[in-house]
Design a protein around this motif. Structure first.
Motif, PDB file in Angstrom:
ATOM      1  N   SER A  35       0.821  -1.203   0.000  1.00 42.32           N
ATOM      2  CA  SER A  35       0.000   0.000   0.000  1.00 42.32           C
ATOM      3  C   SER A  35       0.859   1.259   0.000  1.00 42.32           C
ATOM      4  N   GLU A  36       1.938   1.230   0.768  1.00 40.13           N
ATOM      5  CA  GLU A  36       2.839   2.380   0.863  1.00 40.13           C
ATOM      6  C   GLU A  36       3.655   2.557  -0.414  1.00 40.13           C
ATOM      7  N   ASP A  37       4.107   1.423  -1.001  1.00 41.45           N
ATOM      8  CA  ASP A  37       4.864   1.422  -2.255  1.00 41.45           C
ATOM      9  C   ASP A  37       6.050   2.394  -2.235  1.00 41.45           C
ATOM     10  N   PRO A  38       7.001   2.215  -1.308  1.00 40.59           N
ATOM     11  CA  PRO A  38       8.143   3.138  -1.236  1.00 40.59           C
ATOM     12  C   PRO A  38       9.059   3.022  -2.450  1.00 40.59           C
ATOM     13  N   ASN A 105      11.400  13.379   6.275  1.00 40.18           N
ATOM     14  CA  ASN A 105      11.121  14.722   5.767  1.00 40.18           C
ATOM     15  C   ASN A 105      12.392  15.516   5.517  1.00 40.18           C
ATOM     16  N   LEU A 106      13.453  15.219   6.274  1.00 36.00           N
ATOM     17  CA  LEU A 106      14.727  15.923   6.080  1.00 36.00           C
ATOM     18  C   LEU A 106      15.283  15.708   4.677  1.00 36.00           C
ATOM     19  N   PHE A 107      14.989  14.535   4.100  1.00 33.54           N
ATOM     20  CA  PHE A 107      15.571  14.179   2.802  1.00 33.54           C
ATOM     21  C   PHE A 107      14.516  13.937   1.717  1.00 33.54           C
ATOM     22  N   GLY A 108      13.252  13.942   2.086  1.00 28.73           N
ATOM     23  CA  GLY A 108      12.208  13.641   1.111  1.00 28.73           C
ATOM     24  C   GLY A 108      12.144  12.158   0.789  1.00 28.73           C
ATOM     25  N   ALA A 109      12.431  11.311   1.805  1.00 25.57           N
ATOM     26  CA  ALA A 109      12.455   9.853   1.596  1.00 25.57           C
ATOM     27  C   ALA A 109      11.068   9.247   1.809  1.00 25.57           C
ATOM     28  N   ASP A 110      10.817   8.148   1.108  1.00 27.05           N
ATOM     29  CA  ASP A 110       9.554   7.426   1.268  1.00 27.05           C
ATOM     30  C   ASP A 110       9.572   6.514   2.487  1.00 27.05           C
ATOM     31  N   ALA A 111      10.742   5.959   2.811  1.00 26.48           N
ATOM     32  CA  ALA A 111      10.851   5.018   3.924  1.00 26.48           C
ATOM     33  C   ALA A 111      12.208   5.166   4.596  1.00 26.48           C
ATOM     34  N   VAL A 112      12.279   4.720   5.846  1.00 31.09           N
ATOM     35  CA  VAL A 112      13.510   4.811   6.633  1.00 31.09           C
ATOM     36  C   VAL A 112      13.922   3.410   7.063  1.00 31.09           C
ATOM     37  N   LEU A 113      15.177   3.055   6.812  1.00 31.84           N
ATOM     38  CA  LEU A 113      15.681   1.742   7.204  1.00 31.84           C
ATOM     39  C   LEU A 113      16.530   1.855   8.467  1.00 31.84           C
ATOM     40  N   TYR A 114      16.152   1.076   9.477  1.00 33.98           N
ATOM     41  CA  TYR A 114      16.899   0.981  10.720  1.00 33.98           C
ATOM     42  C   TYR A 114      17.634  -0.359  10.729  1.00 33.98           C
ATOM     43  N   ALA A 115      18.876  -0.345  11.185  1.00 32.86           N
ATOM     44  CA  ALA A 115      19.630  -1.591  11.348  1.00 32.86           C
ATOM     45  C   ALA A 115      20.293  -1.560  12.718  1.00 32.86           C
ATOM     46  N   GLU A 116      20.104  -2.628  13.472  1.00 32.80           N
ATOM     47  CA  GLU A 116      20.717  -2.728  14.792  1.00 32.80           C
ATOM     48  C   GLU A 116      21.570  -3.987  14.853  1.00 32.80           C
ATOM     49  N   HIS A 136      19.324  -6.864  13.173  1.00 30.92           N
ATOM     50  CA  HIS A 136      17.872  -6.678  13.122  1.00 30.92           C
ATOM     51  C   HIS A 136      17.578  -5.474  12.233  1.00 30.92           C
ATOM     52  N   TYR A 137      16.779  -5.686  11.192  1.00 28.80           N
ATOM     53  CA  TYR A 137      16.421  -4.636  10.238  1.00 28.80           C
ATOM     54  C   TYR A 137      14.949  -4.253  10.426  1.00 28.80           C
ATOM     55  N   THR A 138      14.661  -2.959  10.290  1.00 26.57           N
ATOM     56  CA  THR A 138      13.275  -2.486  10.320  1.00 26.57           C
ATOM     57  C   THR A 138      13.113  -1.386   9.278  1.00 26.57           C
ATOM     58  N   LEU A 139      12.094  -1.516   8.443  1.00 25.29           N
ATOM     59  CA  LEU A 139      11.780  -0.487   7.446  1.00 25.29           C
ATOM     60  C   LEU A 139      10.483   0.198   7.866  1.00 25.29           C
ATOM     61  N   LYS A 140      10.538   1.523   8.045  1.00 26.40           N
ATOM     62  CA  LYS A 140       9.356   2.267   8.481  1.00 26.40           C
ATOM     63  C   LYS A 140       8.926   3.288   7.440  1.00 26.40           C
ATOM     64  N   SER A 141       7.639   3.528   7.391  1.00 30.63           N
ATOM     65  CA  SER A 141       7.075   4.494   6.459  1.00 30.63           C
ATOM     66  C   SER A 141       7.504   5.904   6.820  1.00 30.63           C
ATOM     67  N   GLY A 142       7.884   6.682   5.799  1.00 29.07           N
ATOM     68  CA  GLY A 142       8.227   8.078   6.021  1.00 29.07           C
ATOM     69  C   GLY A 142       6.992   8.952   6.135  1.00 29.07           C
ATOM     70  N   LYS A 143       5.824   8.398   5.816  1.00 33.11           N
ATOM     71  CA  LYS A 143       4.569   9.161   5.882  1.00 33.11           C
ATOM     72  C   LYS A 143       3.836   8.949   7.197  1.00 33.11           C
ATOM     73  N   THR A 144       3.766   7.692   7.639  1.00 34.58           N
ATOM     74  CA  THR A 144       2.979   7.362   8.827  1.00 34.58           C
ATOM     75  C   THR A 144       3.819   6.905  10.013  1.00 34.58           C
ATOM     76  N   GLY A 145       5.062   6.503   9.774  1.00 33.38           N
ATOM     77  CA  GLY A 145       5.895   5.954  10.831  1.00 33.38           C
ATOM     78  C   GLY A 145       5.628   4.481  11.086  1.00 33.38           C
ATOM     79  N   GLU A 146       4.692   3.903  10.346  1.00 36.83           N
ATOM     80  CA  GLU A 146       4.329   2.500  10.515  1.00 36.83           C
ATOM     81  C   GLU A 146       5.444   1.581  10.034  1.00 36.83           C
ATOM     82  N   THR A 147       5.613   0.445  10.718  1.00 33.65           N
ATOM     83  CA  THR A 147       6.592  -0.547  10.293  1.00 33.65           C
ATOM     84  C   THR A 147       6.085  -1.285   9.060  1.00 33.65           C
ATOM     85  N   LEU A 148       6.870  -1.257   7.996  1.00 34.23           N
ATOM     86  CA  LEU A 148       6.498  -1.910   6.742  1.00 34.23           C
ATOM     87  C   LEU A 148       7.139  -3.292   6.604  1.00 34.23           C
ATOM     88  N   TRP A 149       8.295  -3.452   7.251  1.00 33.58           N
ATOM     89  CA  TRP A 149       9.057  -4.709   7.114  1.00 33.58           C
ATOM     90  C   TRP A 149       9.995  -4.844   8.297  1.00 33.58           C
TER      91      TRP A 149
END
Length: 216
Positions: A35-38, A105-116, A136-149
């Motif tokens: 649905s987000e289609d980053p 929003n700082l970069f105009g990105a569709d999604a943010v990837l976190y890696a721990e 551990h990887y987490t991909l979050k929406s840049g629009k809603t903050g929701e976890t996508l993956w």
């Protein structure tokens, strides 16, 4: 006797297959992801739970290529790190705690990837050495903050003796010593990333610049 042996082999193979299937994780739910289609991914500085001080920067350097090869635009990781430092987000844990919508929003990105990094370790036993990375990887929406993956991956590389004769043991000991002095963290990190990103039903969906985009 031959029939009995064949039957036993078939049963053993079936049990092994059943066990393998039982341990295979179920396919991920990609509903929100689709649905987000980053199209673009912002990779933020890596957080670190291991004892290796250099692990975050070394691992960060390996992330952009597999994401780009999966079909996404990836913001240059070093530029992102410097920009965040200039914006008062120099600490990786602080960045991780920040609102992903603000980061995107700082970069105009569709999604943010976190890696721990949960583990970044090398063990050495005389004629063999093993390097292990767990992330551990987490991909979050840049629009809603929701976890996508969300995915956790462990990768290991072993170096040592390939036989029991004296020459093999000596060669193995030398290889193990080299591995101990210079652990193959980058090689293992690359494997971990590839495994996390590309595993069917578990990894990232193909991005807009991949030929498999929206085909599954």
């Amino acid at each position: 006797m031959l029939k009995v042996a064949l039957r036993r082999t078939a049963v053993a193979a079936l049990l092994a297959l059943t066990a393998a299937c039982a341990h295979k994780p179920p396919p991920k739910d990609y509903t929100a992801y689709r649905s987000e289609d980053p199209h673009s991914i912002l990779v933020i500085p890596v957080t670190n739970k291991s004892t290796q001080v250099d692990a975050p920067d070394n691992f960060l350097a390996t992330l952009a290529v597999p994401l780009a090869e999966r079909g996404y635009y990836v913001f240059p990781v070093n530029m992102v790190k410097r920009t965040m430092e200039d914006d008062g987000l120099g600490d990786a844990d602080m960045v991780r705690a920040a609102d992903p919508r603000r980061l995107a929003n700082l970069f105009g990105a569709d999604a943010v990837l976190y890696a721990e990094i949960e583990n970044w370790d090398a063990s050495y036993i005389v004629v063999s050495a093993s390097t292990t990375v767990r992330v551990h990887y987490t991909l979050k929406s840049g629009k809603t903050g929701e976890t996508l993956w969300d995915q956790t991956t462990t990768a290991a590389y072993s170096q040592g003796a390939g036989g029991i004769d004296p020459i093999s043991l000596l060669v193995g000991a030398v290889k193990a010593a080299v591995e101990r002095a210079h652990p193959s963290y980058i090689r293992v990190a690359n494997f971990a990333n590839a495994q996390a990103v590309n595993t069917p039903d578990q990894g990232l969906l193909p991005g807009p610049y991949d030929k498999g985009y929206k085909k599954n």
